[in-house]
Design an enzyme around this catalytic site. Structure first.
Site, PDB file in Angstrom:
ATOM      1  N   ARG A 185       0.840  -1.197   0.000  1.00  0.00           N
ATOM      2  CA  ARG A 185       0.000   0.000   0.000  1.00  0.00           C
ATOM      3  C   ARG A 185       0.875   1.247   0.000  1.00  0.00           C
ATOM      4  O   ARG A 185       1.841   1.341   0.748  1.00  0.00           O
ATOM      5  CB  ARG A 185      -0.893   0.004   1.252  1.00  0.00           C
ATOM      6  CG  ARG A 185      -1.756  -1.238   1.308  1.00  0.00           C
ATOM      7  CD  ARG A 185      -2.676  -1.228   2.499  1.00  0.00           C
ATOM      8  NE  ARG A 185      -3.451  -2.459   2.516  1.00  0.00           N
ATOM      9  CZ  ARG A 185      -4.343  -2.773   3.437  1.00  0.00           C
ATOM     10  NH1 ARG A 185      -4.587  -1.918   4.425  1.00  0.00           N
ATOM     11  NH2 ARG A 185      -5.007  -3.901   3.384  1.00  0.00           N
TER      12      ARG A 185
ATOM     13  N   ARG B 274       2.662   1.625  10.231  1.00  0.00           N
ATOM     14  CA  ARG B 274       2.097   1.918   8.918  1.00  0.00           C
ATOM     15  C   ARG B 274       3.217   1.833   7.887  1.00  0.00           C
ATOM     16  O   ARG B 274       4.052   2.716   7.809  1.00  0.00           O
ATOM     17  CB  ARG B 274       1.473   3.316   8.904  1.00  0.00           C
ATOM     18  CG  ARG B 274       0.676   3.635   7.670  1.00  0.00           C
ATOM     19  CD  ARG B 274       0.027   4.988   7.769  1.00  0.00           C
ATOM     20  NE  ARG B 274      -1.028   5.032   8.783  1.00  0.00           N
ATOM     21  CZ  ARG B 274      -2.270   4.608   8.568  1.00  0.00           C
ATOM     22  NH1 ARG B 274      -2.607   4.138   7.394  1.00  0.00           N
ATOM     23  NH2 ARG B 274      -3.170   4.673   9.517  1.00  0.00           N
TER      24      ARG B 274
ATOM     25  N   ARG C 134       1.540  -5.182  13.222  1.00  0.00           N
ATOM     26  CA  ARG C 134       0.952  -4.579  14.415  1.00  0.00           C
ATOM     27  C   ARG C 134       0.835  -5.579  15.557  1.00  0.00           C
ATOM     28  O   ARG C 134       0.916  -5.201  16.728  1.00  0.00           O
ATOM     29  CB  ARG C 134      -0.402  -3.961  14.076  1.00  0.00           C
ATOM     30  CG  ARG C 134      -0.213  -2.763  13.154  1.00  0.00           C
ATOM     31  CD  ARG C 134      -1.507  -2.089  12.809  1.00  0.00           C
ATOM     32  NE  ARG C 134      -1.262  -0.956  11.926  1.00  0.00           N
ATOM     33  CZ  ARG C 134      -2.221  -0.173  11.443  1.00  0.00           C
ATOM     34  NH1 ARG C 134      -3.490  -0.420  11.752  1.00  0.00           N
ATOM     35  NH2 ARG C 134      -1.922   0.827  10.659  1.00  0.00           N
TER      36      ARG C 134
END
Length: 459
Positions: free
Chosen positions: A272, A287, A410
């Site tokens: 992404r 992220r 995460r």
RNA sequence: GCCAGGAUGGCCGAACGGUAAGGCGCACGCCUGGAAAGCGUGUUCCCUUUCGGGAUUCUGGGUUCAAAUCCCAGUCCUGGCGCCA
């Protein structure tokens, strides 16, 4: 995609849905487009009917004696053709525009979804694992510092080979990643999931099928081209989530009633762009542009999809329970739902290190590790996913659901922070030890290279 | 990558350029004491309240009054050759 006749018959519902989501879609304009297209379509059908009649006549007018009549009919057919082409060209343009615009209409939220446009309107359902915490949040070192100290996460060298937002896992870090993957896959296999290992590049068509495209082109990595350029159906993109290849696996297929519910799990890397996401909240591996994930995808009969959503949530949660990591369940409000979803639960794990305002009283912050969503027939309609309720009945769109089970980085952040010990080591969660050859503690590695020498981290 | 062949309804499978046979499966109806057989109807999408109409032979173009059929480009499948972790 929502059903066009549903839109036609329930414009108020769609208007409300769009408004509650804070989406920028002009419903009235859509309705008008549809109306105009249908008029033209009827006109075109009529003309074509006439022409078919004439054409049939020509076929029968054989032989010398019919020569004249035949020529006249051919002339008539030519004239009709010219008129027809005009009407049909206009209708086709309208239809193209209508189809294109329909692809931009988000799903209609389920009636149980909390109303609200902002994150704070999400509703917390429950928390798990906060009764007997093993760390004091104030004393926890953030994973990005600890990871570097232990030399198990190397962001600098990831940036060197690939770019910022990419990282190396090393030694016990890499090993932890492998362990988590196998651990998750084993759990879900127990829950009845059939493993799938998907292709990583996916077509524009597949991206459209699950609802990533056309709206979120900018978030994807394109193979062999710029995101700004026009794309064709069979152009390739790097998979942003295994949801895309796995949900589209059965595109244009008709499944049997007996096949359902069909549960697939897929481990895959995900890519992404995460354009413009920077700052303290995104330090470390919270992220990143590439991460691994085990994805759960369900194909079910429409009547069962909401029961299945509850089941799916349980199945994803199970991973955190076995790891004994504290977490909470959030019910997303209308404004926070993703484009294709009718209802979504988020699972957020507790990462104690970075104290954020919207974190729990104990300190630290919440990290989303999974979204369990019911897409109803929204993706099914776009991708052409059908099943046959009864053998004699015509095929109907089925319902699709998915959840991460779970996103790996995460979870790793939560482990490094929650299972951290005062001496700077990390205890391996008990459930994970069989996957680490029995290893109980991560003690780190001696660093490599002259930079470490210069920094006094090595002699 | 090259060469050859192929793609038709849920499935199988026909169709001199003249407007998509037939079969199977499934469902319903008729028939039957009950079943089987037999017969009939239905079993893609769109428009239409109904009646009805239109589209659809892998996709996109082209030729023609007319294309499953002829031409061009592409996708996928099969086989052969080549290349290759």
């Amino acid at each position: 995609m929502i059903d066009r006749s549903y839109l036609r018959e329930n414009p108020e519902e769609v208007r409300d849905a769009v408004e509650n989501r804070g989406a920028d879609v002009d419903v009235d304009e859509l309705l008008e487009l549809d109306e105009r297209w249908r008029e033209l379509k009827a006109k075109g059908d009529e003309l074509r009917h006439e022409r078919n009649q004439v054409s049939k006549r020509i076929g029968k007018l054989t032989g010398k004696e019919n020569e004249e009549e035949r020529e006249a009919a051919i002339e008539e057919s030519k004239a009709l053709k010219a008129e027809l082409e005009e009407v049909e060209a206009e209708a086709a343009d309208l239809k193209d525009e209508l189809d294109e615009r329909m692809l931009e209409v988000p799903n209609v939220p389920h009636e149980t979804v909390p109303l609200g446009l902002e994150e704070r309107h999400n509703v917390e359902d429950r928390r798990w694992g906060f009764d007997d915490l093993r760390v004091d949040a104030d004393e926890v070192v953030p994973h990005y510092e600890l990871g570097e100290e232990l030399d198990i996460i190397d962001e600098g060298r990831g940036a060197k080979t690939t770019g910022s937002g990419f990282y190396f896992l090393k030694g016990d870090g890499a090993r932890l990643e492998h362990a988590l993957i196998q651990f998750m896959l084993d759990i879900h296999r127990e829950q009845g999931y059939v493993d799938v290992f998907p292709p990583v590049p996916v077509t524009s068509e597949a991206m459209r099928g699950t609802g990533q495209f056309p709206k979120f082109v900018d978030d994807a990595y394109r193979l062999g081209g710029s995101n700004d350029e026009e794309y064709a159906d069979d152009d390739l993109w790097l998979c942003p989530t295994a949801e895309v290849p796995v949900t589209n696996m059965y595109a244009d297929d008709i499944l049997l009633k007996e096949d359902l519910p069909l549960k697939h799990q897929a481990y895959s890397p995900n890519f992404r762009r995460e354009a413009g996401e920077h700052g303290t909240e995104t330090r470390g591996i919270v992220r990143v542009h590439q991460f691994n994930k085990v994805e759960l995808v369900n194909f079910v009969e429409p009547e069962e999809s909401y029961d299945r959503l509850e089941g799916l949530l349980e199945e994803a949660e199970e991973v955190l329970r076995r790891l004994e990591l504290p977490y909470r369940i959030l019910e997303l409000c209308t404004g926070d739902l993703t484009f294709a979803s009718a209802k979504t639960y988020d699972i957020e794990v507790w990462a104690p290190a970075d104290d954020m305002d919207d974190g729990p009283e104990e300190g630290g912050r919440w990290l989303e590790v999974s979204s369990a969503s019911n897409f109803e027939d929204f993706q099914a309609r776009r991708a052409g996913l059908r099943y046959r309720p009864e053998r004699h009945e015509s095929a109907e769109y089925l319902h699709t659901l998915n959840a991460s089970g779970l996103a790996l980085p995460r979870v790793m952040v939560a482990i490094l922070e929650y299972y951290q010990n005062e001496d700077g080591t990390v205890t391996v969660p008990e459930a994970l030890r069989p996957y680490m050859d029995g290893q109980e503690v991560i003690e780190g590695h001696e660093k490599v290279g002259e930079a470490a020498l210069g920094a006094g981290e090595r002699e």
